[in-house]
Write a protein that holds these residues in place. Structure first.
Motif, PDB file in Angstrom:
ATOM      1  N   MET A 182      65.878  18.552  55.838  1.00 32.16           N
ATOM      2  CA  MET A 182      65.302  18.577  54.491  1.00 32.16           C
ATOM      3  C   MET A 182      66.200  19.435  53.606  1.00 32.16           C
ATOM      4  O   MET A 182      66.310  20.646  53.795  1.00 32.16           O
ATOM      5  CB  MET A 182      63.891  19.151  54.528  1.00 32.16           C
ATOM      6  N   MET A 183      66.861  18.811  52.629  1.00 36.90           N
ATOM      7  CA  MET A 183      67.802  19.519  51.771  1.00 36.90           C
ATOM      8  C   MET A 183      67.155  20.012  50.473  1.00 36.90           C
ATOM      9  O   MET A 183      67.505  21.056  49.946  1.00 36.90           O
ATOM     10  CB  MET A 183      68.986  18.612  51.442  1.00 36.90           C
ATOM     11  N   ILE A 184      66.246  19.218  49.919  1.00 37.72           N
ATOM     12  CA  ILE A 184      65.482  19.613  48.727  1.00 37.72           C
ATOM     13  C   ILE A 184      64.015  19.364  49.025  1.00 37.72           C
ATOM     14  O   ILE A 184      63.638  18.287  49.495  1.00 37.72           O
ATOM     15  CB  ILE A 184      65.908  18.799  47.482  1.00 37.72           C
ATOM     16  N   VAL A 224      63.800  15.554  40.861  1.00 40.70           N
ATOM     17  CA  VAL A 224      63.900  15.235  42.286  1.00 40.70           C
ATOM     18  C   VAL A 224      63.134  16.308  43.047  1.00 40.70           C
ATOM     19  O   VAL A 224      63.473  17.496  42.982  1.00 40.70           O
ATOM     20  CB  VAL A 224      65.370  15.193  42.751  1.00 40.70           C
ATOM     21  N   THR A 225      62.074  15.917  43.723  1.00 41.45           N
ATOM     22  CA  THR A 225      61.229  16.886  44.420  1.00 41.45           C
ATOM     23  C   THR A 225      61.497  16.933  45.917  1.00 41.45           C
ATOM     24  O   THR A 225      61.066  17.874  46.580  1.00 41.45           O
ATOM     25  CB  THR A 225      59.744  16.558  44.190  1.00 41.45           C
ATOM     26  N   GLN A 226      62.200  15.921  46.430  1.00 42.52           N
ATOM     27  CA  GLN A 226      62.479  15.932  47.870  1.00 42.52           C
ATOM     28  C   GLN A 226      63.723  15.093  48.163  1.00 42.52           C
ATOM     29  O   GLN A 226      63.925  14.024  47.579  1.00 42.52           O
ATOM     30  CB  GLN A 226      61.284  15.364  48.644  1.00 42.52           C
ATOM     31  N   PHE A 227      64.571  15.607  49.041  1.00 45.03           N
ATOM     32  CA  PHE A 227      65.729  14.851  49.504  1.00 45.03           C
ATOM     33  C   PHE A 227      66.038  15.298  50.920  1.00 45.03           C
ATOM     34  O   PHE A 227      66.124  16.501  51.198  1.00 45.03           O
ATOM     35  CB  PHE A 227      66.946  15.074  48.600  1.00 45.03           C
ATOM     36  N   GLN A 228      66.199  14.324  51.820  1.00 46.87           N
ATOM     37  CA  GLN A 228      66.463  14.655  53.209  1.00 46.87           C
ATOM     38  C   GLN A 228      67.530  13.726  53.785  1.00 46.87           C
ATOM     39  O   GLN A 228      67.738  12.619  53.300  1.00 46.87           O
ATOM     40  CB  GLN A 228      65.189  14.553  54.054  1.00 46.87           C
ATOM     41  N   LEU A 229      68.196  14.205  54.825  1.00 48.03           N
ATOM     42  CA  LEU A 229      69.229  13.457  55.522  1.00 48.03           C
ATOM     43  C   LEU A 229      68.799  13.187  56.951  1.00 48.03           C
ATOM     44  O   LEU A 229      68.130  14.026  57.574  1.00 48.03           O
ATOM     45  CB  LEU A 229      70.557  14.230  55.522  1.00 48.03           C
ATOM     46  N   GLN A 230      69.180  12.027  57.443  1.00 49.63           N
ATOM     47  CA  GLN A 230      68.848  11.657  58.810  1.00 49.63           C
ATOM     48  C   GLN A 230      69.863  10.620  59.291  1.00 49.63           C
ATOM     49  O   GLN A 230      70.265   9.733  58.532  1.00 49.63           O
ATOM     50  CB  GLN A 230      67.427  11.075  58.885  1.00 49.63           C
ATOM     51  N   GLN A 231      70.278  10.743  60.564  1.00 50.74           N
ATOM     52  CA  GLN A 231      71.168   9.726  61.104  1.00 50.74           C
ATOM     53  C   GLN A 231      70.400   8.427  61.271  1.00 50.74           C
ATOM     54  O   GLN A 231      69.301   8.402  61.829  1.00 50.74           O
ATOM     55  CB  GLN A 231      71.754  10.189  62.439  1.00 50.74           C
ATOM     56  N   GLU A 232      70.970   7.371  60.734  1.00 50.55           N
ATOM     57  CA  GLU A 232      70.259   6.096  60.669  1.00 50.55           C
ATOM     58  C   GLU A 232      69.957   5.552  62.054  1.00 50.55           C
ATOM     59  O   GLU A 232      68.881   5.038  62.302  1.00 50.55           O
ATOM     60  CB  GLU A 232      71.073   5.090  59.856  1.00 50.55           C
ATOM     61  N   SER A 233      70.917   5.628  62.976  1.00 46.36           N
ATOM     62  CA  SER A 233      70.688   5.174  64.353  1.00 46.36           C
ATOM     63  C   SER A 233      71.755   5.776  65.248  1.00 46.36           C
ATOM     64  O   SER A 233      72.868   6.068  64.805  1.00 46.36           O
ATOM     65  CB  SER A 233      70.735   3.641  64.437  1.00 46.36           C
ATOM     66  N   GLY A 234      71.397   5.996  66.478  1.00 49.29           N
ATOM     67  CA  GLY A 234      72.365   6.466  67.461  1.00 49.29           C
ATOM     68  C   GLY A 234      72.449   7.965  67.602  1.00 49.29           C
ATOM     69  O   GLY A 234      72.765   8.467  68.687  1.00 49.29           O
ATOM     70  N   GLY A 235      72.227   8.711  66.551  1.00 45.36           N
ATOM     71  CA  GLY A 235      72.327  10.165  66.627  1.00 45.36           C
ATOM     72  C   GLY A 235      71.029  10.798  67.073  1.00 45.36           C
ATOM     73  O   GLY A 235      69.962  10.187  67.054  1.00 45.36           O
ATOM     74  N   ASN A 236      71.107  12.065  67.448  1.00 44.65           N
ATOM     75  CA  ASN A 236      69.922  12.760  67.944  1.00 44.65           C
ATOM     76  C   ASN A 236      69.676  14.075  67.206  1.00 44.65           C
ATOM     77  O   ASN A 236      69.039  14.978  67.740  1.00 44.65           O
ATOM     78  CB  ASN A 236      70.105  13.053  69.452  1.00 44.65           C
ATOM     79  N   GLU A 282      60.211  23.864  55.448  1.00 39.15           N
ATOM     80  CA  GLU A 282      61.025  22.869  56.124  1.00 39.15           C
ATOM     81  C   GLU A 282      62.396  22.704  55.483  1.00 39.15           C
ATOM     82  O   GLU A 282      63.336  22.210  56.113  1.00 39.15           O
ATOM     83  CB  GLU A 282      60.309  21.521  56.121  1.00 39.15           C
ATOM     84  N   VAL A 283      62.563  23.113  54.248  1.00 38.67           N
ATOM     85  CA  VAL A 283      63.832  22.909  53.561  1.00 38.67           C
ATOM     86  C   VAL A 283      64.919  23.771  54.206  1.00 38.67           C
ATOM     87  O   VAL A 283      64.710  24.944  54.516  1.00 38.67           O
ATOM     88  CB  VAL A 283      63.692  23.208  52.058  1.00 38.67           C
ATOM     89  N   LEU A 284      66.071  23.162  54.420  1.00 37.07           N
ATOM     90  CA  LEU A 284      67.156  23.813  55.152  1.00 37.07           C
ATOM     91  C   LEU A 284      67.772  24.942  54.326  1.00 37.07           C
ATOM     92  O   LEU A 284      68.060  24.784  53.144  1.00 37.07           O
ATOM     93  CB  LEU A 284      68.231  22.771  55.494  1.00 37.07           C
ATOM     94  N   ALA A 285      67.956  26.092  54.972  1.00 36.19           N
ATOM     95  CA  ALA A 285      68.597  27.269  54.348  1.00 36.19           C
ATOM     96  C   ALA A 285      67.935  27.665  53.040  1.00 36.19           C
ATOM     97  O   ALA A 285      68.601  28.128  52.108  1.00 36.19           O
ATOM     98  CB  ALA A 285      70.092  27.000  54.137  1.00 36.19           C
ATOM     99  N   GLY A 286      66.643  27.467  52.962  1.00 38.15           N
ATOM    100  CA  GLY A 286      65.909  27.857  51.762  1.00 38.15           C
ATOM    101  C   GLY A 286      66.243  27.040  50.537  1.00 38.15           C
ATOM    102  O   GLY A 286      65.905  27.420  49.424  1.00 38.15           O
ATOM    103  N   GLY A 287      66.932  25.904  50.729  1.00 39.83           N
ATOM    104  CA  GLY A 287      67.235  25.027  49.608  1.00 39.83           C
ATOM    105  C   GLY A 287      68.527  25.346  48.883  1.00 39.83           C
ATOM    106  O   GLY A 287      68.842  24.704  47.882  1.00 39.83           O
ATOM    107  N   VAL A 288      69.323  26.301  49.374  1.00 39.19           N
ATOM    108  CA  VAL A 288      70.538  26.693  48.653  1.00 39.19           C
ATOM    109  C   VAL A 288      71.685  25.718  48.888  1.00 39.19           C
ATOM    110  O   VAL A 288      72.720  25.802  48.209  1.00 39.19           O
ATOM    111  CB  VAL A 288      70.981  28.120  49.059  1.00 39.19           C
ATOM    112  N   LEU A 289      71.544  24.774  49.828  1.00 35.13           N
ATOM    113  CA  LEU A 289      72.622  23.854  50.140  1.00 35.13           C
ATOM    114  C   LEU A 289      72.602  22.584  49.303  1.00 35.13           C
ATOM    115  O   LEU A 289      73.481  21.736  49.451  1.00 35.13           O
ATOM    116  CB  LEU A 289      72.584  23.477  51.629  1.00 35.13           C
ATOM    117  N   ALA A 290      71.609  22.455  48.427  1.00 35.27           N
ATOM    118  CA  ALA A 290      71.502  21.240  47.620  1.00 35.27           C
ATOM    119  C   ALA A 290      70.890  21.579  46.268  1.00 35.27           C
ATOM    120  O   ALA A 290      70.159  22.568  46.124  1.00 35.27           O
ATOM    121  CB  ALA A 290      70.665  20.187  48.336  1.00 35.27           C
ATOM    122  N   ALA A 291      71.211  20.735  45.284  1.00 34.32           N
ATOM    123  CA  ALA A 291      70.664  20.907  43.933  1.00 34.32           C
ATOM    124  C   ALA A 291      70.591  19.539  43.274  1.00 34.32           C
ATOM    125  O   ALA A 291      71.194  18.564  43.743  1.00 34.32           O
ATOM    126  CB  ALA A 291      71.538  21.846  43.110  1.00 34.32           C
TER     127      ALA A 291
END
Length: 234
Positions: free
Chosen positions: A163-165, A146-158, A170-179
């Protein structure tokens, strides 16, 4: 009897047996390949002035050392008719039938592929998101990384994309929050959910807006073969 012409010059013919030269081991007489493709022959020519009589008497002589260089190289030209057989084009269509399916595996353990099975769940702040991927179809297609994984609110959120992986800054917290881990036909992603996604509430459901996870995975054609990247959305 030889007659000396008025010019005082006598022409002497010298015969050399070329096929016997290789048997001469005296460098003062014959040197093979003194230069590229050139042999050197050195001989002494002696001319004597004889007075005829019952016994010929030499009254004078002249000696000359003669060096002869034999060039054994020879240019040659040969005409060659050429023709070119045109390259043939061959096109084969190959179809590999495969797909990658993402699913929630809430009870999965990252280091135990036997637990990477479908188990749905609702997530609250502080929960650990667990997403699994499997590949179906082609028998020789395997999961690599897995080279990339990101989260986003599908609709309604702002709150935008997290970017988790991934690579880069751009990766959040240097990538330590996901594996992630992969095992042949399966992969598992384990990720924290940033708290910002729980701040906004959908007025219709009184719950946070739904999240969408998407990313990129490298597939392997064969256990040791070329890889290709495939994007998938959860």
């Amino acid at each position: 009897d030889p007659i000396v012409p008025d010019t005082g010059e006598v022409t002497a013919n010298i015969g050399i047996s070329m096929n016997k030269l290789s048997g001469i081991n005296d460098d003062n007489v014959y040197v093979e390949n003194v230069d590229d493709g050139i042999d050197k022959i050195k001989i002494c020519i002696k001319g004597s002035l004889l007075v005829p009589g019952k016994v010929e008497t030499s009254v004078n002589f002249h000696e000359t050392i003669l060096s002869i260089f034999v060039d054994k190289t020879q240019d040659f030209i040969v005409e060659i008719d050429t023709d070119r057989t045109a390259a043939t084009n061959r096109t084969d269509n190959v179809t590999v039938d495969y797909s990658v399916q993402p699913f929630i595996c809430a009870n999965g353990k990252l280091n135990n592929p036997d637990t990477w099975v479908r188990s749905d769940s609702d997530y609250s702040q502080g929960d650990v998101l667990k997403v699994c991927l499997n590949t179906t179809g082609a028998e020789d297609v395997y999961m690599e990384e897995v080279t990339q994984f990101q989260l986003q609110q599908e609709s309604g959120g702002n709150e935008g994309i997290s970017m988790m992986i991934g690579g880069g800054n751009e990766v959040l917290a240097g990538g330590v929050l996901a594996a992630s881990e992969c095992s042949e036909k399966l992969c598992m992603i384990q990720s924290m959910i940033p708290a910002k996604y729980f701040d906004d509430i959908d007025a219709n459901s009184a719950s946070p807006f739904d999240l969408k996870g998407e990313g990129e995975i490298v597939l392997r054609f064969g256990k040791k073969s070329r890889s290709r990247r495939l994007q998938s959305v959860l």
